[in-house]
Design an enzyme around this catalytic site. Structure first.
Site, PDB file in Angstrom:
ATOM      1  N   SER A 125       1.121  -1.133  -0.520  1.00  0.00           N
ATOM      2  CA  SER A 125       0.453  -0.192  -0.171  1.00  0.00           C
ATOM      3  C   SER A 125       1.346   1.347   0.602  1.00  0.00           C
ATOM      4  CB  SER A 125      -1.036   0.484   1.104  1.00  0.00           C
ATOM      5  OG  SER A 125      -1.713   0.887   1.283  1.00  0.00           O
TER       6      SER A 125
ATOM      7  N   LYS B  28      -0.644  -1.161  -3.983  1.00  0.00           N
ATOM      8  CA  LYS B  28      -2.286   0.108  -4.043  1.00  0.00           C
ATOM      9  C   LYS B  28      -1.643   1.072  -4.179  1.00  0.00           C
ATOM     10  CE  LYS B  28      -5.325  -0.199  -0.286  1.00  0.00           C
ATOM     11  NZ  LYS B  28      -5.431  -0.269   0.890  1.00  0.00           N
TER      12      LYS B  28
ATOM     13  N   LYS C 225      -3.174   5.021  -2.335  1.00  0.00           N
ATOM     14  CA  LYS C 225      -3.845   6.273  -1.530  1.00  0.00           C
ATOM     15  C   LYS C 225      -4.283   7.415  -2.865  1.00  0.00           C
ATOM     16  CE  LYS C 225      -4.129   4.002   2.001  1.00  0.00           C
ATOM     17  NZ  LYS C 225      -5.470   3.084   3.103  1.00  0.00           N
TER      18      LYS C 225
ATOM     19  N   ASP D 180      -7.096   3.147  -3.323  1.00  0.00           N
ATOM     20  CA  ASP D 180      -8.121   2.900  -2.189  1.00  0.00           C
ATOM     21  C   ASP D 180      -7.872   4.476  -1.425  1.00  0.00           C
ATOM     22  OD1 ASP D 180      -8.967   2.556   0.668  1.00  0.00           O
ATOM     23  OD2 ASP D 180      -7.247   2.091   1.621  1.00  0.00           O
TER      24      ASP D 180
ATOM     25  N   GLU E 289     -11.459   0.802  -3.759  1.00  0.00           N
ATOM     26  CA  GLU E 289     -11.363   0.480  -2.411  1.00  0.00           C
ATOM     27  C   GLU E 289     -11.819   1.419  -1.508  1.00  0.00           C
ATOM     28  OE1 GLU E 289      -7.942  -1.002  -0.425  1.00  0.00           O
ATOM     29  OE2 GLU E 289      -8.821  -0.548   1.823  1.00  0.00           O
TER      30      GLU E 289
ATOM     31  N   ASP F  49     -14.262  -0.960   2.671  1.00  0.00           N
ATOM     32  CA  ASP F  49     -13.090  -1.952   3.726  1.00  0.00           C
ATOM     33  C   ASP F  49     -14.091  -0.892   4.786  1.00  0.00           C
ATOM     34  OD1 ASP F  49     -11.104  -1.440   5.951  1.00  0.00           O
ATOM     35  OD2 ASP F  49     -10.011  -0.398   4.354  1.00  0.00           O
TER      36      ASP F  49
ATOM     37  N   LYS G  13     -10.368  -7.464   7.174  1.00  0.00           N
ATOM     38  CA  LYS G  13      -9.043  -6.713   7.958  1.00  0.00           C
ATOM     39  C   LYS G  13      -9.798  -6.870   9.675  1.00  0.00           C
ATOM     40  CE  LYS G  13      -7.816  -1.984   6.634  1.00  0.00           C
ATOM     41  NZ  LYS G  13      -7.901  -0.685   6.075  1.00  0.00           N
TER      42      LYS G  13
ATOM     43  N   GLY H 278      -4.798  -4.741   6.122  1.00  0.00           N
ATOM     44  CA  GLY H 278      -3.434  -4.754   6.688  1.00  0.00           C
ATOM     45  C   GLY H 278      -3.619  -3.174   7.217  1.00  0.00           C
TER      46      GLY H 278
HETATM   47  O1  OSB Z   1      -7.256   1.810   4.240  1.00  0.00           O
HETATM   48  O2  OSB Z   1      -6.429   0.065   4.177  1.00  0.00           O
HETATM   49  C1  OSB Z   1      -6.741   1.262   4.306  1.00  0.00           C
HETATM   50  C2  OSB Z   1      -3.390   1.495   6.624  1.00  0.00           C
HETATM   51  C3  OSB Z   1      -4.455   2.423   7.952  1.00  0.00           C
HETATM   52  C4  OSB Z   1      -5.735   2.673   7.752  1.00  0.00           C
HETATM   53  C5  OSB Z   1      -6.281   2.197   6.256  1.00  0.00           C
HETATM   54  C6  OSB Z   1      -5.276   1.660   5.725  1.00  0.00           C
HETATM   55  C7  OSB Z   1      -4.054   1.182   5.532  1.00  0.00           C
HETATM   56  C8  OSB Z   1      -3.478   0.706   4.662  1.00  0.00           C
HETATM   57  C9  OSB Z   1      -1.909   0.196   5.479  1.00  0.00           C
HETATM   58  O3  OSB Z   1      -3.659   0.868   3.315  1.00  0.00           O
HETATM   59  C10 OSB Z   1      -2.615  -1.788   4.871  1.00  0.00           C
HETATM   60  C11 OSB Z   1      -1.106  -1.478   5.385  1.00  0.00           C
HETATM   61  O4  OSB Z   1      -0.610  -2.624   5.818  1.00  0.00           O
HETATM   62  O5  OSB Z   1       0.045  -2.365   4.778  1.00  0.00           O
HETATM   63 MG    MG Z   2      -8.492   0.968   3.100  1.00  0.00          MG
END
Ligand code: OSB
Ligand code: MG
Length: 367
Positions: free
Chosen positions: A134, A160, A162, A188, A213, A238, A262, A290
């Site tokens: 991510s 992925k 953001k 995401d 996402e 999510d 998750k 995660g």
């Molecule tokens: O939206 O998936 C998410 C991290 C913190 C809070 C929300 C998210 C995330 C990530 C990181 O996208 C995922 C990871 O642990 O690699």
């Molecule tokens: Mg997410």
């Protein structure tokens, strides 16, 4: 099994680099590790709350208070089983991340006492899981391309990124231009859009994304169903999915064709497995999300992701994606995969010196 005491290890884990999402920039993880002790055997669970209530309504200080005032008193000195402990906490509404941390610690202790691995207990069918990464919001497109290039070279099998309004179509277009359509890519939004943005988001459809996402608010399940009718990129939820019940609703409302599972967000690994089963039975794709876990949470996530209904690579990257030094033996990338631990329980434990180095203080709760 009787829980003799609970230790809350308050830790601050410095991130190698800031991680920016549509809702916040994070430079460290500030959370607690829950250790239960039963008959001299310790079990561990990592609480995935963040320092602030910006991703979900839970946050770390709240989880500590809930654990101390509500969960521990209902658990200490009682004969418990991981499979039935959630029922002891039923009166407590929500707070799934705090509940997940304690349930995981109990499950870990229970499995360690019987020499069984979490992966085996959950029903894992593979011994390694494909690893996605991510990537946070960057200051510029060239910086994004550089960081993605690094991860592709390291062997990550899926990227992925953001997104948020103002950082969505352009970065995706630039990545496609640089890496081609063969790069497994998804985005995401962490709830940064409304249904009024549907026309804008539809521009993503031409880039062959695996999924988008959580584009809309967490309680907009029905509206995600509307959006799904308006764009061809698959919708993955999510934040909206907090239980097996909400997963079943989202499927019935055609709000998602893929689910991010998750464990912390849904109250633990047992509820996560129920969502896995529902997804599998309904032909819904699934992957394990995660929360920047340390090796403890990462170990458990890898065990879960080894179930057969996890059809897509998850956000289970190597320890060095976020941390210069993990608190367990580090997870490493092997040909784009992360190995599923095989030892009893989580199969890993905190290394005392490394845990001590990141621990602010420890609370001990006794019955
Ligand atoms: O939206 O998936 C998410 C991290 C913190 C809070 C929300 C998210 C995330 C990530 C990181 O996208 C995922 C990871 O642990 O690699
Ligand atoms: Mg997410």
């Amino acid at each position: 099994m009787k829980i003799d005491l609970i230790r809350l290890h308050h830790v601050k884990l410095p991130l190698k680099a800031p991680f920016t999402t549509s809702f916040a920039t994070q430079t460290e993880r500030d959370t607690m590790l829950v250790e239960v002790v039963s008959d001299g055997v310790s079990g561990w669970g990592e609480c995935v709350t963040m320092e602030h209530p910006y991703y979900s309504s839970e946050y770390s200080a709240g989880a500590v208070a809930l654990m101390t005032e509500y969960l521990a008193p209902r658990t200490l000195g009682v004969d418990v089983q991981a499979e039935s402990v959630a029922a002891l906490w039923e009166k407590v509404v929500g707070h799934r991340m705090a509940k997940a941390a304690l349930e995981t610690a109990i499950l870990d202790a229970q499995l360690r006492q019987t020499g069984r691995s979490l992966a085996h207990y959950l029903g894992a069918t593979v011994d390694r899981v494909p690893s996605g990464v991510s990537v946070g919001i960057q200051d510029s497109i060239p910086e994004l391309i550089d960081i993605v290039e690094e991860f592709v070279e390291a062997g990550y099998v899926r990227i992925k990124i953001k997104i948020k309004p103002g950082w969505d179509i352009e970065p995706v277009r630039a990545l496609r231009e640089r890496f081609g359509v063969g790069l497994p890519l998804q985005v995401d939004a962490n709830s940064a859009y409304t249904l009024a943005d549907a026309g804008h988001l539809r521009q993503l459809d031409e880039y062959g994304l695996i999924l988008i996402e959580q584009p809309l608010y967490e309680d907009d399940i029905r509206l995600h169903g509307r959006l799904a009718e308006m764009m061809s990129t698959p919708i993955c939820l999510d934040e909206s999915i907090v239980s097996a019940r909400s997963a079943a609703d989202a499927i019935a409302l055609r709000a998602m064709s893929i689910v991010n599972i998750k464990p912390g967000r849904v109250g633990g690994y047992l509820e996560a497995r129920r969502i896995h089963d529902i997804a599998q039975a309904n032909g819904i794709g699934a992957w394990c999300g995660g929360m920047l876990e340390s090796g403890l949470g990462r170990a458990a996530n890898a065990a879960l992701a080894a179930l057969p209904g996890f059809t897509l690579p998850g956000d289970i990257s190597a320890s060095d994606r976020f941390y210069a030094r993990d608190i367990t033996e580090p997870f490493v990338l092997e040909d784009g995969y992360i190995r599923v631990p095989t030892g009893p329980g989580l199969g890993v434990e905190p290394i005392p010196e490394l845990l001590a180095a990141v621990t602010a203080h420890v609370d001990t709760l006794v019955g």
